[in-house]
Design a protein around this motif. Sequence first.
Motif, mmCIF file in Angstrom:
data_model
loop_
_atom_site.group_PDB
_atom_site.id
_atom_site.type_symbol
_atom_site.label_atom_id
_atom_site.label_comp_id
_atom_site.label_asym_id
_atom_site.label_seq_id
_atom_site.Cartn_x
_atom_site.Cartn_y
_atom_site.Cartn_z
ATOM 1 N N LEU A 398 0.827 -1.204 0.000
ATOM 2 C CA LEU A 398 0.000 0.000 0.000
ATOM 3 C C LEU A 398 0.862 1.254 0.000
ATOM 4 O O LEU A 398 0.612 2.193 -0.746
ATOM 5 N N LEU A 399 1.883 1.235 0.845
ATOM 6 C CA LEU A 399 2.750 2.404 0.929
ATOM 7 C C LEU A 399 3.501 2.617 -0.379
ATOM 8 O O LEU A 399 3.701 3.744 -0.819
ATOM 9 N N LYS A 400 3.842 1.521 -1.019
ATOM 10 C CA LYS A 400 4.535 1.603 -2.297
ATOM 11 C C LYS A 400 3.620 2.229 -3.357
ATOM 12 O O LYS A 400 4.011 3.128 -4.103
ATOM 13 N N MET A 401 2.382 1.751 -3.369
ATOM 14 C CA MET A 401 1.408 2.250 -4.328
ATOM 15 C C MET A 401 1.131 3.732 -4.103
ATOM 16 O O MET A 401 1.067 4.524 -5.029
ATOM 17 N N LEU A 402 1.013 4.068 -2.834
ATOM 18 C CA LEU A 402 0.739 5.440 -2.470
ATOM 19 C C LEU A 402 1.853 6.382 -2.929
ATOM 20 O O LEU A 402 1.615 7.441 -3.489
ATOM 21 N N ARG A 403 3.077 5.927 -2.722
ATOM 22 C CA ARG A 403 4.211 6.754 -3.144
ATOM 23 C C ARG A 403 4.208 6.931 -4.651
ATOM 24 O O ARG A 403 4.485 8.011 -5.163
ATOM 25 N N GLU A 404 3.873 5.856 -5.349
ATOM 26 C CA GLU A 404 3.841 5.937 -6.812
ATOM 27 C C GLU A 404 2.807 6.967 -7.275
ATOM 28 O O GLU A 404 3.082 7.794 -8.145
ATOM 29 N N VAL A 405 1.629 6.910 -6.661
ATOM 30 C CA VAL A 405 0.561 7.833 -7.064
ATOM 31 C C VAL A 405 0.958 9.286 -6.789
ATOM 32 O O VAL A 405 0.827 10.151 -7.648
ATOM 33 N N TYR A 406 1.470 9.541 -5.602
ATOM 34 C CA TYR A 406 1.790 10.921 -5.258
ATOM 35 C C TYR A 406 2.950 11.462 -6.074
ATOM 36 O O TYR A 406 3.038 12.647 -6.343
ATOM 37 N N ARG A 407 3.836 10.568 -6.481
ATOM 38 C CA ARG A 407 4.925 11.004 -7.346
ATOM 39 C C ARG A 407 4.352 11.460 -8.691
ATOM 40 O O ARG A 407 4.722 12.483 -9.230
ATOM 41 N N THR A 408 3.401 10.691 -9.196
ATOM 42 C CA THR A 408 2.768 11.036 -10.465
ATOM 43 C C THR A 408 2.169 12.442 -10.430
ATOM 44 O O THR A 408 2.289 13.195 -11.380
ATOM 45 N N PHE A 409 1.549 12.776 -9.315
ATOM 46 C CA PHE A 409 0.885 14.077 -9.232
ATOM 47 C C PHE A 409 1.781 15.158 -8.652
ATOM 48 O O PHE A 409 1.339 16.267 -8.398
ATOM 49 N N GLU A 441 3.848 -0.357 13.623
ATOM 50 C CA GLU A 441 4.951 -1.232 13.233
ATOM 51 C C GLU A 441 5.238 -1.121 11.735
ATOM 52 O O GLU A 441 6.379 -0.987 11.313
ATOM 53 N N SER A 442 4.173 -1.136 10.927
ATOM 54 C CA SER A 442 4.343 -1.032 9.484
ATOM 55 C C SER A 442 5.017 0.279 9.100
ATOM 56 O O SER A 442 5.891 0.311 8.238
ATOM 57 N N LEU A 443 4.591 1.354 9.740
ATOM 58 C CA LEU A 443 5.170 2.660 9.427
ATOM 59 C C LEU A 443 6.646 2.682 9.774
ATOM 60 O O LEU A 443 7.474 3.176 9.018
ATOM 61 N N LYS A 444 6.970 2.119 10.921
ATOM 62 C CA LYS A 444 8.361 2.098 11.354
ATOM 63 C C LYS A 444 9.192 1.294 10.374
ATOM 64 O O LYS A 444 10.276 1.708 9.962
ATOM 65 N N ARG A 445 8.665 0.135 9.997
ATOM 66 C CA ARG A 445 9.419 -0.734 9.113
ATOM 67 C C ARG A 445 9.689 -0.063 7.772
ATOM 68 O O ARG A 445 10.728 -0.243 7.161
ATOM 69 N N GLU A 446 8.709 0.744 7.312
ATOM 70 C CA GLU A 446 8.867 1.424 6.029
ATOM 71 C C GLU A 446 9.634 2.733 6.160
ATOM 72 O O GLU A 446 9.798 3.469 5.197
#
Length: 642
Positions: A398-409, A441-446
């Motif tokens: 999800l975080l990967k996808m989110l980063r991809e989308v925000y980079r696009t815009f 935990e997920s946020l920390k790991r990422e």
Amino acid sequence: MEAVRITLPDGKTVEVQRGLKIQDVASSLGVNSDVVAAKVDGVPVDLDRVLSRDCALDWIPLDSPDGVEILRHSTAHLMAQAVQSLFPGTQVTIGPTIEHGFYYDFKRDQPFTSEDLERIEAKMRELAAENLKVTREEWSREAAQAMFRLMGEEYKVEILREIPEETVSLYRQGDWIDLCRGPHVPSTGIIRAFKLTSVAGAYWRGDEKNEMLQRIYGTSFPTEEALREYLKLLEEAKNRDHRRLGRELDLFSFHPIAPASPFFHPKGALVYNELISYMRRLYLRYGYQEVITPQIFDVELWHRSGHYDHFRDNMYFTRIDEREFGVKPMNCPGHTFIYASKKRSYRDLPLRYADFGRLHRYEKSGVTAGLTRVRSFSQDDAHIFCAPEQIETEMTNLLKMLREVYRTFQFTEMQVKLSTRPEHYMGSVEAWAHAEASLAESLKREGVDYQVNPGDGAFYGPKIDFVILDALRRGWQLATIQLDFSMPERFDLTYVGPDGTEKRPVMIHRAILGSIERFLGILIEHCGGAFPLWLAPVQIRILTVTDQQKDYAQGVFRELTAMGWRAELDDRNEKLGYKIREVQLEKVPYAAVIGDREVRDSTIAPRRRGGENLKPASVKDFMEMLKTEAAPEAGNDRAAQS
RNA sequence: GCCACCCUAGCUCAGUCGGUAGAGCAACUGAUUCGUAAUCAGUAGGUCGCCGGUUCGAAUCCGGCGGGUGGCUCCA
């Protein structure tokens, strides 16, 4: 007399007499006169503070971030002084600084008018011209309380009641005094470039149940130039306002017949759908399946999901065939029925159901605004049904996808908030704690930096909210990821595990664009209406110089549309300059000029939004060139800067 | 929902003291055939947000309602 050792900003130390004021040290050292306060061991204090112990000293110049903060706070005080001298009987409450200025909340029965604001501003200039000394006094809490009670300042008395310290500081300028932690500028003459901007109602202590106060907003800068620059920025923000651009670019409109519900015109709908197509292409790569679910459900569903108990005030209801129905404000309960439509195995998971379904939420009349807060909207919504041990991988993706989308815009700046269990919640405290810990935990790991937003979670689970900063550095919440253990419970969702026993899946609610409406609104302001090529409702407009080129131009137009470009033909009998002006104002990325030369050479003369003329080329060659730019991954095209 | 303000032609805005509505742009018609941000002339366009009250008379004053704007509370 005893001496104290002072460490100066440059690392040197000096010994000065104990009991000397900071300003005495400053003047003896010949420190710049624009210093308005100082830091003693990192703590901001007034210049008239007495040096009583060894410490590290740092100066706060007026134009530093700390200096501006102090200036604004002092301007708030100056305003309060002006208000109380002009309107006796008005009570002061609190007056903090905010991002671009300050406000002060007053209790007064009569509302402040815009004429009052002018009078207050004039009075402030008067008081500033008097260059009143601003002095700090220490009072015992009891004495201060007694004095404010005598002055009829009930709010100050209430504030004092909750201060734990025995000693409080008061600030005096002229005959005016206020409870304040400080520090402040040494005298009112330093306050020069300020402006009162608006009046608004605000609840005492921000609580709807409390009485309403009157808040006056204002701003203050070290110099007139800085103030002017800020006001210019506000003006520019007005030009970028998506409500204005929406009308000017013919994207959408509103009508009282359906308050807070946008009508998307052909061009607006095109951008809207283009955003959805973009997400659909992503869904293919990220393993989502799109579903379509009903709009209206028997209230039984909403009772079961908990929405009736926790979200009813935001829902629309309708009665038909003696049955009570609720219009969906969220897609989640609907998706559980698809999940439960057959027996699920651990081999099926994760299931990722995406839904662009229309949602309706009743929003209080005072909170709606343009596209950013509406009553009818859709989201790039999806629900992931997964096994508990799959949460980690899902979060990572999800975080990967989110980063991809925000980079696009090109939303490069982002704040992340972890919102925890709210006052009204569903499920057990243990499940909540578990869910909150998983998200953290997920946020920390990422490696994602985040703040905790206590009590701000959805009623069914904690969430991670993503706040992006637009071109004007305003924050907007778009994406949200919510972890939900209770909906699967309520709808009794199960899957058969590898060991043959039934297990409970977890639901992850998530949206990346958030509401398409809000996203579009923000995007319009972010790019000032100059959409990147792939999103522009009209990508290229063909302009004829005279009627002589009509036939050729129509051929070019047919060729472009056949190639799949969103083209328009302007073959009106108008001067080229006029057509250029229009195509520019409408922020169309490209214009193709066709005069006799182009007809003769079988070319077009391209012009980029912003005015750059490109080399004439054949339609085929030129559009080939634009292909890369027309991909979302290319991000904003260069001309979007214009 | 609460506080304040706003609502006049499609848009931006005038409209004095209460005496019956005006401009620019856009639209439409005609002329003009023109090379990178506005060609000229003419025509049409209004329940002054809606309802009620005061008044001989209301865009203008008062009240209610609707919508919007800036905030507060809430939120994608």
